[in-house]
Design a protein around this motif. Structure first.
Motif, PDB file in Angstrom:
ATOM      1  N   PRO A1040       0.581  -1.277   0.010  1.00 33.07           N
ATOM      2  CA  PRO A1040      -0.137   0.037   0.032  1.00 33.07           C
ATOM      3  C   PRO A1040       1.131   1.214   0.017  1.00 33.07           C
ATOM      4  O   PRO A1040       0.184   2.390  -0.115  1.00 33.07           O
ATOM      5  N   SER A1041       2.038   1.054   0.065  1.00 33.65           N
ATOM      6  CA  SER A1041       2.903   2.526   0.119  1.00 33.65           C
ATOM      7  C   SER A1041       3.057   3.120  -1.284  1.00 33.65           C
ATOM      8  O   SER A1041       3.719   4.179  -1.134  1.00 33.65           O
ATOM      9  N   GLY A1042       2.781   2.458  -2.448  1.00 32.71           N
ATOM     10  CA  GLY A1042       2.863   3.103  -3.719  1.00 32.71           C
ATOM     11  C   GLY A1042       3.122   2.302  -4.893  1.00 32.71           C
ATOM     12  O   GLY A1042       3.426   0.970  -4.528  1.00 32.71           O
ATOM     13  N   GLY A1043       3.277   2.643  -5.777  1.00 30.02           N
ATOM     14  CA  GLY A1043       3.646   1.814  -7.131  1.00 30.02           C
ATOM     15  C   GLY A1043       5.088   1.839  -7.559  1.00 30.02           C
ATOM     16  O   GLY A1043       5.620   1.834  -8.746  1.00 30.02           O
ATOM     17  N   GLU A1044       6.046   2.106  -6.532  1.00 22.95           N
ATOM     18  CA  GLU A1044       7.426   2.084  -7.008  1.00 22.95           C
ATOM     19  C   GLU A1044       8.092   0.905  -6.533  1.00 22.95           C
ATOM     20  O   GLU A1044       7.673  -0.010  -5.579  1.00 22.95           O
ATOM     21  N   ILE A1045       9.223   0.362  -7.179  1.00 25.31           N
ATOM     22  CA  ILE A1045      10.001  -0.841  -6.866  1.00 25.31           C
ATOM     23  C   ILE A1045      10.823  -0.507  -5.771  1.00 25.31           C
ATOM     24  O   ILE A1045      11.325   0.587  -5.587  1.00 25.31           O
ATOM     25  N   PRO A1046      10.767  -1.403  -4.520  1.00 22.68           N
ATOM     26  CA  PRO A1046      11.669  -1.091  -3.628  1.00 22.68           C
ATOM     27  C   PRO A1046      13.078  -0.685  -3.520  1.00 22.68           C
ATOM     28  O   PRO A1046      13.664  -1.545  -4.545  1.00 22.68           O
ATOM     29  N   SER A1047      13.716  -0.014  -2.867  1.00 25.43           N
ATOM     30  CA  SER A1047      15.108   0.558  -3.307  1.00 25.43           C
ATOM     31  C   SER A1047      16.117  -0.925  -2.859  1.00 25.43           C
ATOM     32  O   SER A1047      17.138  -0.867  -3.324  1.00 25.43           O
ATOM     33  N   PHE A1048      15.588  -1.708  -1.767  1.00 20.23           N
ATOM     34  CA  PHE A1048      16.593  -2.900  -1.809  1.00 20.23           C
ATOM     35  C   PHE A1048      16.476  -3.828  -3.050  1.00 20.23           C
ATOM     36  O   PHE A1048      17.453  -4.679  -3.232  1.00 20.23           O
ATOM     37  N   ILE A1049      15.447  -3.675  -4.135  1.00 17.88           N
ATOM     38  CA  ILE A1049      15.636  -4.498  -5.302  1.00 17.88           C
ATOM     39  C   ILE A1049      16.412  -3.583  -6.318  1.00 17.88           C
ATOM     40  O   ILE A1049      17.114  -4.108  -7.118  1.00 17.88           O
ATOM     41  N   LEU A1050      16.104  -2.262  -6.165  1.00 18.75           N
ATOM     42  CA  LEU A1050      16.690  -1.692  -7.375  1.00 18.75           C
ATOM     43  C   LEU A1050      18.139  -1.672  -7.499  1.00 18.75           C
ATOM     44  O   LEU A1050      18.979  -1.225  -8.283  1.00 18.75           O
ATOM     45  N   SER A1075       7.876  -7.628  -0.941  1.00 11.40           N
ATOM     46  CA  SER A1075       8.448  -7.667   0.321  1.00 11.40           C
ATOM     47  C   SER A1075       9.747  -8.268   0.330  1.00 11.40           C
ATOM     48  O   SER A1075      10.006  -8.759  -0.765  1.00 11.40           O
ATOM     49  N   VAL A1076      10.664  -8.370   1.125  1.00 16.43           N
ATOM     50  CA  VAL A1076      11.836  -8.690   1.274  1.00 16.43           C
ATOM     51  C   VAL A1076      11.700 -10.269   1.126  1.00 16.43           C
ATOM     52  O   VAL A1076      12.552 -11.034   0.428  1.00 16.43           O
ATOM     53  N   SER A1077      10.613 -10.950   2.056  1.00 18.04           N
ATOM     54  CA  SER A1077      10.638 -12.117   1.984  1.00 18.04           C
ATOM     55  C   SER A1077      10.177 -12.824   0.604  1.00 18.04           C
ATOM     56  O   SER A1077      10.643 -13.919   0.214  1.00 18.04           O
ATOM     57  N   VAL A1099      22.830 -15.718  -4.835  1.00 23.82           N
ATOM     58  CA  VAL A1099      23.410 -16.070  -3.384  1.00 23.82           C
ATOM     59  C   VAL A1099      23.875 -15.119  -2.596  1.00 23.82           C
ATOM     60  O   VAL A1099      23.688 -14.547  -1.521  1.00 23.82           O
ATOM     61  N   GLN A1100      24.851 -14.439  -3.330  1.00 24.61           N
ATOM     62  CA  GLN A1100      25.451 -13.222  -2.773  1.00 24.61           C
ATOM     63  C   GLN A1100      24.426 -11.903  -2.399  1.00 24.61           C
ATOM     64  O   GLN A1100      24.474 -11.383  -1.663  1.00 24.61           O
ATOM     65  N   ALA A1101      23.554 -11.900  -3.476  1.00 24.01           N
ATOM     66  CA  ALA A1101      22.522 -11.010  -3.160  1.00 24.01           C
ATOM     67  C   ALA A1101      21.662 -11.236  -2.160  1.00 24.01           C
ATOM     68  O   ALA A1101      21.285 -10.193  -1.275  1.00 24.01           O
ATOM     69  N   ILE A1102      21.305 -12.679  -1.972  1.00 25.36           N
ATOM     70  CA  ILE A1102      20.460 -12.639  -0.582  1.00 25.36           C
ATOM     71  C   ILE A1102      21.605 -12.423   0.569  1.00 25.36           C
ATOM     72  O   ILE A1102      20.833 -11.928   1.510  1.00 25.36           O
ATOM     73  N   LEU A1103      22.711 -12.603   0.575  1.00 25.50           N
ATOM     74  CA  LEU A1103      23.423 -12.337   1.719  1.00 25.50           C
ATOM     75  C   LEU A1103      23.526 -10.774   1.894  1.00 25.50           C
ATOM     76  O   LEU A1103      23.421 -10.215   2.993  1.00 25.50           O
ATOM     77  N   THR A1104      23.306  -9.952   0.783  1.00 27.77           N
ATOM     78  CA  THR A1104      23.520  -8.551   0.841  1.00 27.77           C
ATOM     79  C   THR A1104      22.271  -7.963   1.401  1.00 27.77           C
ATOM     80  O   THR A1104      22.209  -7.326   2.461  1.00 27.77           O
ATOM     81  N   LYS A1107      22.166  -8.730   5.343  1.00 29.20           N
ATOM     82  CA  LYS A1107      23.078  -7.590   5.932  1.00 29.20           C
ATOM     83  C   LYS A1107      22.450  -6.392   6.002  1.00 29.20           C
ATOM     84  O   LYS A1107      22.586  -5.534   7.000  1.00 29.20           O
ATOM     85  N   GLN A1108      21.688  -5.707   5.017  1.00 30.95           N
ATOM     86  CA  GLN A1108      21.084  -4.677   4.982  1.00 30.95           C
ATOM     87  C   GLN A1108      19.735  -4.370   5.660  1.00 30.95           C
ATOM     88  O   GLN A1108      19.817  -3.637   6.496  1.00 30.95           O
TER      89      GLN A1108
END
Length: 1214
Positions: A1040-1050, A1075-1077, A1099-1104, A1107-1108
């Motif tokens: 519900p926060s809006g129509g933007e791609i989250p920054s953790f994906i960008l 969501s992250v999950s 897998v490295q992206a999942i680790l990142t 950590k974030q």
């Protein structure tokens, strides 16, 4: 000392004799200890002689027992000695650790660093031995006798580097291939030579097997035992063969007293060394770059001197090479232009070797000369038929802007020169930056007055076959001025000296002429000086007032480098012994060091000083095709075979010149990035052009009849990419600290806070309102839409339920509401609002989680006719329902107002002060006793005006306003009907009804805009509802926060693996509000479909992410990784890409389930299932996990596990 350094010296690329050693007994074997950098020599008396890498003696010792052979196991730091009946493991001090009997006998032995195993062979058998019990004892893993006879005596062994590893054993005139891991005979090829095979080796660079024989030949085989080539040149039996430490070369020794070097790529002999005695064995030690030759009781140590190294791969021979260095005029990068034999011209960064852009010519068209103007990003290319091309180099691939054909056959151009007259370097640099940003020079040609013309001039000069010189106009290519220069003989070379505004021309009439050039007038050439030469000049370059000329005459075999002092009008020569022996391929100069360099087809590069004295003679083991200085430090760029190589200045410069460079302040090289290569530029290219652009290897159909072996210079590639990554990282750090540096230098100060005024306050308020309410999405309706949105909406407002109108799939129609609850109250029923009878009911809706839910259309039919018939039937049904609803509304209106026709208003969109979202004006026939609608919270992005009004006004005010709106609407309806008349009211159909409705709607909107509501009153929000249809191309939002791609994906959108998973825009849009999950779950699903390289990055992206922001579904990640790591064919640490994925997955398991039993079992299984060379990474993970084992008890116990069974144990079972 300085005079000695400046004397001529000869440097050889290849074998250089380093030391000659003599012993009392014949030498049996030489082992190289890479950890201690020692050469261990074993003689026939079992005496060990230890020498340093340079050949100097260290110490000697006696072996405890007589042995006939010795090798060094680098993975365990142990020696393995053997005789005909046993194997011994010796410690670093040559103490006996264990001894094991070899029942089948041992004639030859070799060590596999990849598997940490020893392979022995004898009469009719081959055995594989593995280290056990702390690497102190050898245990026989497998013995192969099936398919062999006792008469098959193996004398030489060779191992490849593949997985699984193969052992090649030479026996008489044949070779047997064994699989080490499976312990079986793969094939036995007999009669490969006419006489016995004396030696065998495996060349990793060419992926081939090389055999040497007493029949004087050397044969190269692929793994299918198809012959690739035969080297013939030795005049006696070949006694030994081994691989070259660098590149696709092999070394061979023969009884003719020579050691020869052969190139597997050009199928040619490139070097030959004569020795005093016949060489019996050749051994290569790639770790130290040494070659050892054994002859009876003597040993010769050879050092491989690598003068040139790979700079960049071009895929074809470089026939012409020139560099453009304008670093003195500004921060211009240094670039090299390479004319290649595959009909391409490539622009290369001279510092890094990266290909910036490529010009693709039509085959078989070839370029004979080029001229590059860096400030204009323009390249002029002269073709062999005389056409001149003007090319834009700011795009990749380059684009041809103009082609000028020769005027006649006699006036055909044969050489090309670009004269640059820069009087305003700053303006030239600014124009270059603008051209790079615009991807080309966009200025059109215009005849301007002299005062308005650019002061920086670039003149294009052509030398023609008829001996004349032509100056061409830049844009049109027309002849601006022409002058006769060399009679009727062709112009052979051109050179420029901008400091004194000179150009020099040489012709076939054996004359050299100096011309004064005037850049600002049409008649721009005037003859200053002319002198004659004995032979034609084919290459020229200017070093100040000194002209270097390459004079050659093939008929008289005259090849010489001559220097002329143009100011003193003198000539400087040298002795004929220093002249090249074959055609001169290139001549260049370095102004900083005042040096000349020439390349010849005799395989030499010679460096001369300004007095025409020879300083260095570089003897190459190949033929240079072109030559140019790459920078001010003196690095030489060399076109060799199909690549561009570099000779570093430290390889050949005398010490005084190196000292001079240390005392000079030279600018740092400018980083140069390749021009982007887009898919749109690749699409129109042919298959051959695309292959040349991307440097893809040729297919088998276009290869030569004698196939060339591919060279894989892994070490050079690794060094190149490591250097490139380091440079990019340093550039990013410098860009990050640029502002801090400017502040520290006082060049940048903090800006003052602007004063607030009315305009700034209004802009801030506007920006705030945009942030709060946002903008409605821009709906894009497709051209061919199967639904009529207006008809469906009107039918939903006046007709029965949505599923009954179209089909059950229409229940996915979007129903928006603006609730008064927070996000956590999204599931709570909203306040009930009156709903029109037949608008929409609770059972007709399917609640959606996000806004903009897609309208589910019926699945496309297999038959187009059936699909059209269904669409026509559905539209007809909708039209009948709309017509019936209009009639009922008209009848209800006439019962209250006779003579007038009433229609329900269409859905109207209004705005509040330019910011409020839209709402729907509902018909006055809404039944207050109808069912109420419960809707869940939806993030549509639309804020109904009715909801906003309810936030500020009471319910009574809203009801009174609604009654006023209804009265206005009825008044406008009566007025329109009265003006139409009863007869016209009966004739309104089709398009006239739509025009009438549009007029009434405009009148209603005009009344509504003039309506003023009562004053503001605060009140609790009351939920209203509205009905709308989402755009067909709008993707659903999950948050519900809006129509933007989250920054953790960008942060991952530019990576290669991200583009593989989400290849199109619609896939990327599906990540909006994710969501992250859920994002991690999608990544885990993608692990089953992508390649090994992308798996490690995912897998490295999942680790990142962990950590974030933290990943809550850590257990799911562990289960998925354990499942992939224990497949039937699990990833192995031997493969480079799979090793990266395995180590990254283990690190992820350490992060998500550090204290779990599954992690410990997985590490132990990887330790047991991996070769010795790959266990270091697993040991590091055990240490990080908290293992404290200073005496290595744990690893010794693990190593004692016997996994040698008839059926190999899989990793999952282990």
């Amino acid at each position: 000392m300085k005079k000695e350094e400046l004397k001529p010296a000869q440097l050889t690329h290849g074998l250089q004799h380093l030391r000659h050693l003599s012993f009392l007994q014949p030498v049996r074997h030489v082992a190289y200890n890479s950890s201690a950098s020692l050469l261990v020599v074993l003689d026939a008396a079992s005496q060990l002689h230890l020498h340093k890498e340079d050949g100097w003696f260290s110490h000697g010792t006696q072996t405890p027992e007589p042995i006939v052979g010795l090798l060094y196991a680098s993975q365990v730091n142990k020696y393995v000695a053997w005789n005909q009946g046993s194997l011994q493991v010796l410690g670093p001090a040559f103490e006996v650790l264990s001894k094991v009997l070899a029942p089948h006998g041992i004639r030859c032995c070799c060590y596999s660093p990849e598997l940490n195993q020893v392979v022995t062979a004898g009469a009719g058998s081959l055995s594989v031995w593995a280290f056990r019990y702390g690497f102190c004892q050898l245990q026989c893993q497998a013995t192969v006798q099936q398919g062999l006879s006792p008469r098959d005596t193996f004398t030489r062994l060779a191992l490849d580097t593949g997985v699984p590893q193969t052992c090649f054993a030479a026996c008489d005139t044949g070779v047997a291939a064994f699989s080490i891991s499976q312990g079986e005979l793969l094939t036995f090829q007999r009669d490969l030579h006419n006489r016995a095979i004396t030696d065998i080796t495996y060349c990793e660079a060419g992926e081939c097997v090389v055999t040497a024989s007493r029949d004087t030949t050397i044969k190269v085989w692929d793994k299918k035992w198809l012959i690739q080539t035969i080297f013939v040149g030795h005049t006696g039996p070949v006694t030994a063969v081994t691989i070259y430490p660098q590149g696709p070369f092999i070394l061979s020794a023969s009884q003719d007293g020579t050691i020869r070097t052969w190139n597997l790529q050009t199928i040619d002999q490139v070097d030959e060394v004569h020795v005093a005695e016949v060489v019996e064995q050749l051994q290569t030690h790639p770790e130290g770059g040494y070659v050892v030759s054994l002859t009876g009781p003597t040993m010769d140590l050879w050092k491989v001197n690598q003068l040139y190294s790979l700079h960049t791969q071009l895929g074809a021979a470089v026939t012409r090479l020139c560099t453009v260095d304008l670093s003195a005029a500004g921060s211009f990068p240094v670039r090299a232009v390479c004319v290649c034999q595959d009909s391409t011209v490539r622009l290369v960064a001279a510092h890094t070797g990266r290909i910036l852009s490529t010009l693709l010519l039509d085959r078989p068209c070839q370029a004979v000369d080029v001229a590059y103007c860096l400030p204009k990003e323009t390249l002029f290319v002269l073709l062999e038929l005389g056409q001149l091309l003007r090319v834009n180099t700011a795009v990749n691939p380059m684009s041809v802007k103009k082609m000028v054909a020769p005027r006649s056959e006699s006036a055909r151009p044969c050489c090309l020169l670009l004269y640059s007259h820069l009087v305003d370097p700053e303006k030239a640099y600014a124009q270059w930056q603008e051209i790079v940003e615009q991807k080309g020079d966009r200025k059109a040609w215009a005849q301007l007055p002299l005062k308005l013309q650019d002061k920086n001039r670039h003149l294009l000069v052509l030398g023609q076959e008829d001996g004349s010189l032509c100056v061409l106009q830049w844009f049109t290519g027309r002849v601006q001025y022409q002058v006769e220069a060399h009679g009727s003989e062709r112009v052979t070379a051109l050179a420029a000296y901008p400091l004194d505004t000179w150009i020099i021309s040489a012709g076939g009439d054996c004359t050299v002429k100096i011309w004064r050039i005037f850049p600002y007038i049409d008649e721009c050439l005037t003859l200053l000086l002319s002198f004659s030469c004995q032979h034609p000049v084919l290459h020229m370059c200017l070093l100040g007032s000194t002209l270097g000329a390459a004079i050659q005459d093939p008929e008289s075999a005259t090849y010489s480098i001559v220097q002329y002092d143009l100011l003193a009008q003198s000539r400087q020569e040298h002795g004929p012994e220093d002249d090249p022996l074959d055609e001169i391929m290139g001549l260049c100069c370095c102004p900083t060091l005042k040096l000349f360099a020439s390349a010849s087809r005799d395989g030499s590069v010679k460096v001369w000083n300004a007095q025409n004295q020879l300083l260095r003679h570089l003897k190459l083991n190949t033929i240079p095709e072109s030559l140019a200085f790459g920078n001010e430090c003196g690095d030489l760029l060399l076109g060799v075979e199909q690549h561009l190589h570099r000779i570093h200045h430290s390889k050949y410069l005398p010490r005084p010149y190196l000292t001079k460079l240390l005392c000079m302040s030279l600018p740092d090289p400018v980083q140069d990035s390749p021009f982007p290569l887009s898919d749109s530029s690749l699409r129109p290219l042919s298959k051959d052009a695309r292959r040349r652009l991307l440097l893809e290897p040729c297919s088998l159909s276009v290869k030569l009849c004698m196939p060339l072996l591919r060279w894989k210079p892994k070490k050079d590639d690794d060094l190149f990419w490591a250097r490139q990554e380091k440079e990019e990282a340093c550039a990013q750090l410098a860009a990050r600290d640029q502002d801090l540096l400017l502040i520290q230098q006082g060049k940048l100060s903090t800006a003052r806070k602007p004063k607030l005024n009315k305009k700034l306050r209004d802009e801030a308020f506007e920006h705030y309102m945009h942030l709060v309410y946002r903008q409605p999405p821009k709906i894009q309706i497709p051209h061919n839409d199967s639904l009529d949105a207006d008809m469906v909406l009107e039918a939903c407002l006046l007709g029965p339920l949505v599923p009954n109108l179209y089909d059950p799939a229409a229940s996915h129609m979007f129903l928006g509401a603006f609730p008064d609850g927070a996000e956590e109250n999204a599931e709570r029923p909203m306040l009930e609002a009156p709903v029109a009878d037949g608008v929409c009911r609770e059972d007709a809706l399917e609640p959606r989680a996000g806004r903009g839910s897609r309208l589910a259309l019926p699945a496309p039919s297999a038959s187009k006719g059936l699909e059209d018939s269904l669409r026509r039937a559905s539209l007809a049904r909708i039209r009948s329902q709309i017509s019936q609803a209009r009639q009922e509304a008209a009848a209800a209106s006439e019962s209250h107002h006779p003579g007038s026709r009433s229609r329900s208003p269409s859905l109207q969109i209004s705005r509040v002060n330019g910011h409020g979202p839209s709402t729907s004006q509902v018909s006055s026939q809404m039944s207050k006793g109808s069912s109420h609608l419960h809707v869940r919270r939806l993030s549509s992005g639309f804020l109904p005006n009715s909801v906003m009004v309810q936030q500020f006004r009471s319910q009574d005010d809203i009801e009174s306003a609604r009654d006023s709106l209804l009265a206005m609407w009825l008044e406008v309806e009566q007025g329109q009907a009265g003006r139409a008349g009863p007869e016209r009211g009966e004739e309104l159909h089709g398009a006239e009804e739509e025009e009438d409705a549009a007029a009434r709607t405009a009148a209603i909107l005009e009344k509504i805009s003039s309506l003023s509501l009562p004053g503001l009153k605060w009140k609790e929000s009351v939920t209203s509802f509205f009905l709308t249809q989402p755009d067909e191309f709008e993707q659903p939002q999950a948050s519900p926060s809006g129509g933007e791609i989250p920054s953790f994906i960008l942060q991952f959108k530019d990576t290669e693996w991200f583009r593989q998973i989400y290849p199109v825009l619609s896939s990327v849009d599906s990540l909006q509000g994710l969501s992250v999950s859920r994002f991690v779950r999608q990544l885990l699903e993608a692990l089953l479909t992508v390649g090994d390289g992308a798996k490690a990055d995912i897998v490295q992206a999942i680790l990142t992410l962990h950590k974030q922001v933290g990943v809550e579904s850590g257990r799911e990640v562990c289960k998925a990784l354990l499942l992939i790591l224990n497949q039937s064919d699990p990833p192995k640490l031997e493969e480079k890409t799979q090793k990266k994925f395995v180590l990254t997955s283990l690190n992820a398991l350490m992060a998500f389930c550090r204290d779990s039993k599954e992690l410990l079992l997985e590490l132990m299984a990887h330790f047991l299932h991996s070769p010795i060379s790959s266990r270091g990474s697993i040991k590091a993970l055990f240490t990080e996990l908290g293992l404290e084992d200073p005496h290595n008890y744990f690893y010794q116990a693990m190593d004692s596990w016997d996994l040698s069974r008839e059926k190999p144990v899989t990793k999952a079972a282990l």
